[in-house]
Design a protein around this motif. Structure first.
Motif, mmCIF file in Angstrom:
data_model
loop_
_atom_site.group_PDB
_atom_site.id
_atom_site.type_symbol
_atom_site.label_atom_id
_atom_site.label_comp_id
_atom_site.label_asym_id
_atom_site.label_seq_id
_atom_site.Cartn_x
_atom_site.Cartn_y
_atom_site.Cartn_z
ATOM 1 N N ALA A 59 -12.957 3.206 -8.886
ATOM 2 C CA ALA A 59 -12.574 3.766 -10.193
ATOM 3 C C ALA A 59 -11.727 2.782 -11.001
ATOM 4 O O ALA A 59 -11.358 1.714 -10.525
ATOM 5 N N ALA A 87 -8.631 2.259 -12.277
ATOM 6 C CA ALA A 87 -7.356 1.602 -11.960
ATOM 7 C C ALA A 87 -7.584 0.456 -10.972
ATOM 8 O O ALA A 87 -6.967 -0.604 -11.079
ATOM 9 N N TYR A 92 -14.028 7.534 -5.668
ATOM 10 C CA TYR A 92 -13.551 7.428 -7.043
ATOM 11 C C TYR A 92 -12.159 8.016 -7.114
ATOM 12 O O TYR A 92 -11.994 9.187 -7.369
ATOM 13 N N CYS A 93 -11.232 7.197 -6.773
ATOM 14 C CA CYS A 93 -9.798 7.466 -6.829
ATOM 15 C C CYS A 93 -9.244 8.058 -5.546
ATOM 16 O O CYS A 93 -9.713 9.071 -5.037
ATOM 17 N N LEU A 94 -8.211 7.384 -5.045
ATOM 18 C CA LEU A 94 -7.488 7.862 -3.860
ATOM 19 C C LEU A 94 -6.067 8.282 -4.236
ATOM 20 O O LEU A 94 -5.251 8.577 -3.367
ATOM 21 N N GLY A 95 -5.764 8.285 -5.531
ATOM 22 C CA GLY A 95 -4.420 8.687 -5.962
ATOM 23 C C GLY A 95 -3.359 7.672 -5.596
ATOM 24 O O GLY A 95 -2.189 7.993 -5.433
ATOM 25 N N ASN A 96 -3.771 6.421 -5.501
ATOM 26 C CA ASN A 96 -2.859 5.332 -5.126
ATOM 27 C C ASN A 96 -2.869 4.273 -6.235
ATOM 28 O O ASN A 96 -2.717 3.083 -5.984
ATOM 29 N N CYS A 97 -3.041 4.744 -7.467
ATOM 30 C CA CYS A 97 -3.456 3.885 -8.577
ATOM 31 C C CYS A 97 -2.378 2.961 -9.126
ATOM 32 O O CYS A 97 -2.668 2.125 -9.973
ATOM 33 N N ALA A 98 -1.116 3.118 -8.682
ATOM 34 C CA ALA A 98 -0.073 2.210 -9.154
ATOM 35 C C ALA A 98 -0.050 0.946 -8.302
ATOM 36 O O ALA A 98 0.628 -0.015 -8.642
ATOM 37 N N CYS A 99 -0.781 0.964 -7.189
ATOM 38 C CA CYS A 99 -0.771 -0.168 -6.255
ATOM 39 C C CYS A 99 -2.197 -0.497 -5.834
ATOM 40 O O CYS A 99 -2.513 -0.598 -4.651
ATOM 41 N N SER A 100 -3.057 -0.662 -6.808
ATOM 42 C CA SER A 100 -4.471 -0.932 -6.580
ATOM 43 C C SER A 100 -4.680 -2.393 -6.173
ATOM 44 O O SER A 100 -3.777 -3.206 -6.407
ATOM 45 N N VAL A 123 -4.659 5.310 3.880
ATOM 46 C CA VAL A 123 -4.895 4.573 2.641
ATOM 47 C C VAL A 123 -4.116 3.257 2.688
ATOM 48 O O VAL A 123 -2.994 3.210 3.189
#
Ligand SMILES: Cc1cc2nc3c(=O)[nH]c(=O)nc-3n(C[C@H](O)[C@H](O)[C@H](O)COP(=O)(O)O)c2cc1C
Ligand code: SF4
Lengths: 516, 142
Positions: free
Chosen positions: B71, B73, B109-117, B126
């Motif tokens: 995704a 991010a 599509y997204c693991l909710g870890n988007c500040a540290c991609s 994760v």
């Protein structure tokens, strides 16, 4: 006073993805080696992800923070006199003095990261369950009125006034009603629901319980995406604890009123975040979007009146009840009241969760809090509001973040996800991806959304190959128009938003060869 | 399998399918008839649900599932390059399983870890800021 040092290390998904478990293990090892008396508390995260793993130690009633800390830093930290002395390169001073955190206006996330998420005592000590206590002394109509007066609008994306939704369900006469929490959080660039569920799960349970009392529902469901295994564990334990304490069950707070909560896990379908698709999924079916009307508030889960609210909407209600609607609605700008939870993501130096009153500009967030890109290159584009949100060029970064201001520039705030790209971004590729994602995640019920995105990818491929450019752009706009006006829900209806914004604001990216 | 347990849960089909997959690794085609009759549904309905959701698989998969986030991010942090590396390193495409049966590869599509991609999920864990080098290390440490 005992001289046991209390050390806090997050157990949050992102903190652990950055190595927090290894840090905790190493702190334990080093403390044992040195025969130091320490208590390690696995807390939630405060959401300052750029500083994670962030360790805090309690000294003289204050918390001193260290971060970002790798397991390999821990021995040196102890060598330097930790936990007695806080002299160390990675020492950030008092956690409450960290500017990035101190300049936020945290209401919903005030408790996040402070304590063990599963300690009911810690939750209550920090003001938890004060909202429910008030609600238990109020009539259902008064609870709904408080929520309406607060100006709270749904945080899941559509920004519908929460009080009006609750009123509709309250007004329905039915033997059974439901409260459904939408914890499907599918937008890329968002993690606020997850952070809240992992760091402060009782707040969500409290908010749902207040909702149950307000509308006359006795059963609640949390529809949780399967990508969040940690949140699942935390929620289930919190539900068990709250039930044992009489805060869920058949006699909430000895009031004689009942409310139960179950967690249901999704199965990897983005569309199941759309509320009617979610209800179908909860019923055990394919997640096909339903026609509206009837609204879920009138015929929702199993055909019964149902409140569907986002995690953050339900959580915010606890603040509204505990501190009063006037308090909540004094934050914000225009018709966007209260606080906005922004998630700084993608190519960003200081990424994480920022809760702040509505109205700050995108630039203040991305450059101020975010500190620019992680790569150090100039920002190229910012996508706001998830995969169906617009890509904004530099000329639009001074837009204030509130629902109306973003709608005014053909964009949307959605769930508050802000994904930053540096100037190496290829907007033609991003536009193509918007179609690809729609093709993958469409529920298939209506033609524009089922067939449209496949055509969209072909058109963009033709543009890439310089085939019939002028006609291709016309065709692309026709397609966007058809999807926009002919789709049943916002999946097909809003996919044109990122596409059109890319074409409109970044025309040079559609001239090949765009990449050097 | 305690099918009855799920027949009494409102909307129990998804929880049941999750449990079948958790214990067998996938949902074998020959279980569909039993699931359907236990839940009072038609086989077509059960098949329809299995095929609708990305999480459910009717074919066996590797011992460990590796998901690479595709995704936005993560794209902003180089996931397009990472995914090419992962595919080459494992020698499989999305949806594939390595010949030794150890790994399956899936997009997410997204693991909710988007500040540290970029983010990668291996089994239930994760990992953040994964580049090609770090991916190789993670794989070797498994
Ligand atoms: C394609 C699509 C995906 C959505 N995904 C979510 C989601 O993941 N979480 C969410 O709360 N709302 C999501 N929504 C919005 C919901 O349909 C609904 O508006 C929301 O859950 C209502 O709660 P709220 O009023 O508290 O925001 C989505 C909508 C669409 C069209
Ligand atoms: S727009 Fe797409 S996702 Fe929405 S109902 Fe139509 S086919 Fe389904």
């Amino acid at each position: 006073m005992s001289n046991v040092s209390r050390i806090f290390i997050p157990s949050d998904t992102t903190a652990c993805a950055l190595g927090a478990d290894a840090v905790a293990d190493e702190v334990d090892v080093q403390a044992r080696l040195r025969k130091l008396d320490v208590e390690i508390v696995r807390s939630g995260s405060r959401g300052a992800y750029w500083l994670e793993p962030l360790l805090e130690v309690e000294t003289d009633g204050a918390r001193v923070a260290f971060g970002p800390l790798a397991a390999t830093d821990v021995e040196g930290l102890f060598d330097a006199g930790f936990p007695g002395s806080c002299e160390h390169d990675l020492c950030l001073g008092k956690v409450t003095d960290i500017e990035w955190l101190a300049s936020q206006q945290r209401l919903t996330f005030a408790r996040a990261g402070v304590a063990d998420p599963l300690s009911l005592t810690a939750y209550k000590d920090q003001g938890g369950y004060a909202g429910l206590q008030k609600a238990l002394e109020m009539s259902a109509a008064d609870i709904v009125a408080a929520v309406t007066d607060s100006g709270l609008r749904g945080r899941g994306g559509a920004a519908f006034p929460t009080g009006i939704k609750w009123q509709t369900v309250l007004d329905e006469k039915a033997p059974q009603k439901y409260v459904v929490c939408n914890a499907d959080e599918g937008d890329s660039g968002t993690f606020a629901d997850r952070l809240l569920m992992e760091a402060d799960p009782f707040q969500l349970l409290e908010g749902m319980t207040i909702c149950g009392l307000a509308v006359g529902a006795t059963q609640g469901y949390i529809y949780l995406r399967s990508e969040y295994p940690k949140a699942l564990l935390v929620l289930n334990k919190a539900i068990a604890t709250a039930s044992e304490a009489g805060l869920l069950g058949d006699d909430i707070g000895a009031s004689g009123q009942s409310f139960h909560i179950q967690v249901r896990v999704g199965a990897g379908a983005y569309i199941c975040g759309e509320e009617t698709s979610l209800l179908e999924s909860l019923e055990g079916k394919r997640g096909l979007v339903r026609f509206k009307p009837p609204l879920p508030a009138i015929e929702g889960l199993f055909g019964k009146p149902t409140v569907v609210n986002n995690v953050l909407s339900l959580a915010a209600v606890t603040t509204v009840l505990a501190r009063g609607p006037e308090y909540y609605q004094q934050f914000g700008s225009g018709r966007s009241r209260g606080t906005l939870t922004v998630q700084l993501a993608g190519n960003i130096r200081c990424g994480g969760l920022v809760e702040i009153a509505f109205g700050a500009s995108l630039r203040e967030l991305v450059e101020g809090f975010g500190g620019g890109t992680a790569s150090g290159r100039p920002i190229g584009a910012i996508q706001v509001g998830g995969p169906l949100g617009a890509y904004l060029p530099a000329s639009q970064w001074d837009t204030p973040l509130d629902y109306e201001a973003l709608a005014g520039i053909g964009a949307m705030l959605g769930h508050g996800g802000i994904v930053v790209f540096d100037d190496s971004v290829d907007m033609q590729e991003q536009a193509r991806f918007a179609f690809e994602f729609c093709a993958l995640e469409s529920c298939g019920k209506c033609t524009p959304c089922r067939i449209g995105p496949v055509c969209g990818m072909e058109i963009i491929d033709n543009i890439e190959k310089n085939i019939d450019r002028e006609a291709s752009f016309e065709l692309l706009e026709d397609l966007c128009e058809t999807m926009d006006s002919g789709s049943l829900c916002a999946m097909g209806g809003l996919t044109p938003m990122p596409v059109r914004s890319a074409v409109e604001h970044f025309p040079a990216h559609f001239e090949r060869p765009a990449k050097d | 399998m305690a099918l009855q347990k799920f027949a009494h849960i409102a909307g129990g089909l998804l929880p049941l399918l999750h449990e079948v997959q958790a214990s067998l690794g996938h949902i074998p085609k020959d279980t569909v008839a039993a699931i359907a009759s236990g839940m009072g549904l038609s086989r077509a309905e059960v098949h329809g649900v299995i095929s609708f959701y990305h999480d459910f698989h009717d074919q066996p998969r590797g011992q460990t599932c590796i998901q690479v986030c595709r995704a936005e991010a993560c794209q902003a942090m180089g996931s397009r390059v990472l995914e090419q590396h992962v595919k080459a390193r494992l020698g499989i495409d999305y949806g594939g399983t390595t010949a030794d049966g150890r790994f399956s590869l899936e997009p997410v599509y997204c693991l909710g870890n988007c500040a540290c991609s970029p983010s990668v999920r291996i089994a239930d864990k994760v990992y953040a800021r994964v580049n090609a080098e770090r991916f190789d290390t993670l794989l070797e440490d498994l």
